[in-house]
Scaffold this active site. Structure first.
Site, PDB file in Angstrom:
ATOM      1  N   GLY A 115      11.425 140.509  76.596  1.00 26.42           N
ATOM      2  CA  GLY A 115      11.557 141.031  77.950  1.00 26.42           C
ATOM      3  C   GLY A 115      12.450 142.270  77.922  1.00 26.42           C
ATOM      4  N   GLY A 117      15.544 142.771  78.648  1.00 23.08           N
ATOM      5  CA  GLY A 117      16.866 142.567  78.052  1.00 23.08           C
ATOM      6  C   GLY A 117      16.792 142.588  76.531  1.00 23.08           C
ATOM      7  N   ASP A 141       8.184 136.108  83.852  1.00 25.07           N
ATOM      8  CA  ASP A 141       8.679 136.712  85.101  1.00 25.07           C
ATOM      9  C   ASP A 141       7.917 137.984  85.490  1.00 25.07           C
ATOM     10  OD1 ASP A 141      10.593 134.725  84.710  1.00 25.07           O
ATOM     11  OD2 ASP A 141      12.057 136.116  83.863  1.00 25.07           O
ATOM     12  N   ARG A 176       2.856 115.362 104.287  1.00 23.78           N
ATOM     13  CA  ARG A 176       4.173 115.851 103.874  1.00 23.78           C
ATOM     14  C   ARG A 176       4.198 117.369 103.706  1.00 23.78           C
ATOM     15  NH1 ARG A 176       5.299 111.235  99.287  1.00 23.78           N
ATOM     16  NH2 ARG A 176       6.608 109.918 100.590  1.00 23.78           N
ATOM     17  N   MET A 183       9.752 129.479  88.608  1.00 25.80           N
ATOM     18  CA  MET A 183      10.684 130.384  87.923  1.00 25.80           C
ATOM     19  C   MET A 183      10.371 131.835  88.292  1.00 25.80           C
ATOM     20  SD  MET A 183      11.231 128.920  84.107  1.00 25.80           S
ATOM     21  CE  MET A 183      12.435 127.658  83.738  1.00 25.80           C
ATOM     22  N   GLU A 236      12.710 130.800  92.366  1.00 21.84           N
ATOM     23  CA  GLU A 236      14.038 130.243  92.082  1.00 21.84           C
ATOM     24  C   GLU A 236      15.177 131.114  92.608  1.00 21.84           C
ATOM     25  OE1 GLU A 236      14.812 129.898  87.884  1.00 21.84           O
ATOM     26  OE2 GLU A 236      13.955 131.845  87.429  1.00 21.84           O
ATOM     27  N   HIS A 279      10.399 124.489  83.040  1.00 20.24           N
ATOM     28  CA  HIS A 279       9.880 125.002  81.765  1.00 20.24           C
ATOM     29  C   HIS A 279       8.437 124.627  81.500  1.00 20.24           C
ATOM     30  CE1 HIS A 279      14.189 125.486  81.480  1.00 20.24           C
ATOM     31  NE2 HIS A 279      13.948 126.432  80.578  1.00 20.24           N
TER      32      HIS A 279
HETATM   33  O1  F6P Z   1      13.005 134.713  81.829  1.00 17.59           O
HETATM   34  C1  F6P Z   1      12.200 133.585  81.658  1.00 17.59           C
HETATM   35  C2  F6P Z   1      12.824 132.386  82.339  1.00 17.59           C
HETATM   36  O2  F6P Z   1      11.946 131.287  82.166  1.00 17.59           O
HETATM   37  C3  F6P Z   1      13.180 132.584  83.803  1.00 17.59           C
HETATM   38  O3  F6P Z   1      12.051 132.507  84.652  1.00 17.59           O
HETATM   39  C4  F6P Z   1      14.193 131.479  84.005  1.00 17.59           C
HETATM   40  O4  F6P Z   1      15.078 131.809  85.064  1.00 17.59           O
HETATM   41  C5  F6P Z   1      14.915 131.447  82.692  1.00 17.59           C
HETATM   42  O5  F6P Z   1      14.056 132.067  81.730  1.00 17.59           O
HETATM   43  C6  F6P Z   1      15.254 130.061  82.201  1.00 17.59           C
HETATM   44  O6  F6P Z   1      16.025 130.197  81.049  1.00 17.59           O
HETATM   45  P1  F6P Z   1      16.370 128.981  80.069  1.00 17.59           P
HETATM   46  O7  F6P Z   1      15.171 128.749  79.202  1.00 17.59           O
HETATM   47  O8  F6P Z   1      17.536 129.463  79.312  1.00 17.59           O
HETATM   48  O9  F6P Z   1      16.654 127.795  80.930  1.00 17.59           O
END
Ligand code: F6P
Length: 357
Positions: A115, A117, A141, A176, A183, A236, A279
């Site tokens: 990504g 970063g 993301d 409901r 994420m 999130e 995840h």
């Molecule tokens: O950047 C990918 C991501 O899955 C984000 O959507 C989420 O906020 C983060 O990584 C979760 O990170 P980790 O795997 O460290 O819990």
């Protein structure tokens, strides 16, 4: 001259990483007769001596690899060379050790799948070495600048959509409100795409400021017309409401889905349940779209190296693979355009975004 190129996957895993590694190694071998060396666990393997790496055998790159989720090389999102977390809680600059590790592999160039970063870190790490670096964008993301798509996003959207497909019948059976937290880190790309594809009633994303009372009014209006169950998708990081969860909580990672379900239940009198997809969005067999994207980007990354290019990122724009300067990508994040196609589509379908529009 025989070339030897390195490849590593860095940051959170996602569907399509193995397909990208495969594409790079196949193109390097068949196109140019080069060897590909895979580095293990992102930058972490570079600290081991000998470096944790393996020569990728071109005969082991069968299609089965492209179908597998995860990354067979391993990855990390805790391996920043310039601020490496030490066991005593301090951080240390270990970039020189990592660079020595890279040099010990005798590679001529590096392809990094990550990504924004990770790509920024790898670019900085390699700068003193003179090694050519090409980035391949990946992240569920989908927030990497200058590319319409990053590897892994399509798979995550497909999983979130399937979750909505499964939540709808149970929600309808019990009348409901079903809240699905997805994420996306600081961006709402997964949420908005899944909400449209999964026919949600409400979607809340960080890019559109929303208000709980508008969401409540929308759901109450539906219930008044005997539409007794609602699907709500929340990103999130969508806490940008006038009634956001406790700012001291560890947002954006956890909490908004449960909070929202509680508030909606209280305000509407309906039963509400939250599902935090987590995840699950990362660990699936990649969709055809992600395999295709990973293959196209991987092949182009190697072609760029063969053309003598460096410090570029391969990208997807207007149904084409292009390459862009890494310099313009790093430090920027591509969030959902509040006036863009997906937001307009959601509004056009009557999906509530919790704002005044
Ligand atoms: O950047 C990918 C991501 O899955 C984000 O959507 C989420 O906020 C983060 O990584 C979760 O990170 P980790 O795997 O460290 O819990």
């Amino acid at each position: 001259m025989t070339k030897r190129i390195g490849i590593l996957t860095s940051g959170g895993d996602c569907g399509g990483l193995n397909a990208a590694i495969r594409a790079v190694a196949l193109r390097a071998h068949h196109g140019f007769g080069w060897t590909t060396v895979g580095m293990r666990y992102g930058t972490l393997g570079l600290l081991k001596r000998p470096v944790d790496a393996l020569e990728i055998d071109p005969n082991r790159l069968e299609g089965a690899l492209a179908r597998q989720g995860g990354t067979f090389l391993g990855s990390t999102n805790h391996g920043n060379p310039f601020a490496f977390p030490m066991p005593d809680g301090s951080v240390k600059d270990r970039s020189a050790e990592m660079l020595d590790g890279i040099r010990s592999l005798g590679i001529d160039a590096l392809v990094g799948v990550g990504g924004d970063g990770s790509l920024a870190i790898l670019r900085r790490l390699l700068a003193p070495s003179g090694l050519a670096f090409i980035g391949i964008p990946k992240t569920i993301d989908n927030d990497v600048a200058d590319t319409e798509r990053a590897i892994g996003h399509a798979t995550a959207v497909s999983i979130a959509t399937e979750a909505l497909d499964r939540l709808q019948p149970t929600g309808a059976s019990h009348e409901r409100i079903m809240v699905l937290e997805v994420m996306g880190r600081d961006a709402g790309h997964i949420a908005i795409a899944a909400a449209i594809a999964g026919c949600a009633d409400v979607v809340l994303i960080p890019e559109v400021r929303w208000h709980l009372d508008r969401v409540v009014a929308h759901i109450a209006g539906q219930r008044a017309t005997r539409r007794m169950s609602s699907l709500v998708v929340v990103a999130e990081a969508a806490g940008d409401s006038d009634e956001s969860p406790d700012p001291a909580s560890d947002a954006p990672h956890h909490g908004i889905g449960e909070w929202l379900a509680r508030r909606l239940a209280k305000a509407t009198g309906a039963d509400a349940r939250a599902t935090v997809l987590g995840h699950v969005q990362r660990g699936a067999m990649p969709t055809a779209e992600d395999r295709l994207l990973a293959s196209a980007l991987g092949v182009r990354a190697v072609d760029l190296l063969a053309e003598g290019k460096a410090d570029r990122m391969v990208a997807w724009q207007n149904r084409q693979v292009v390459d862009v300067p890494l310099e313009s990508v790093v430090g920027r994040s591509r969030t959902v355009d509040p006036d863009g196609t997906l937001v307009r589509t959601a509004r056009g379908l009557g999906i509530c975004l919790g704002d005044a529009a």
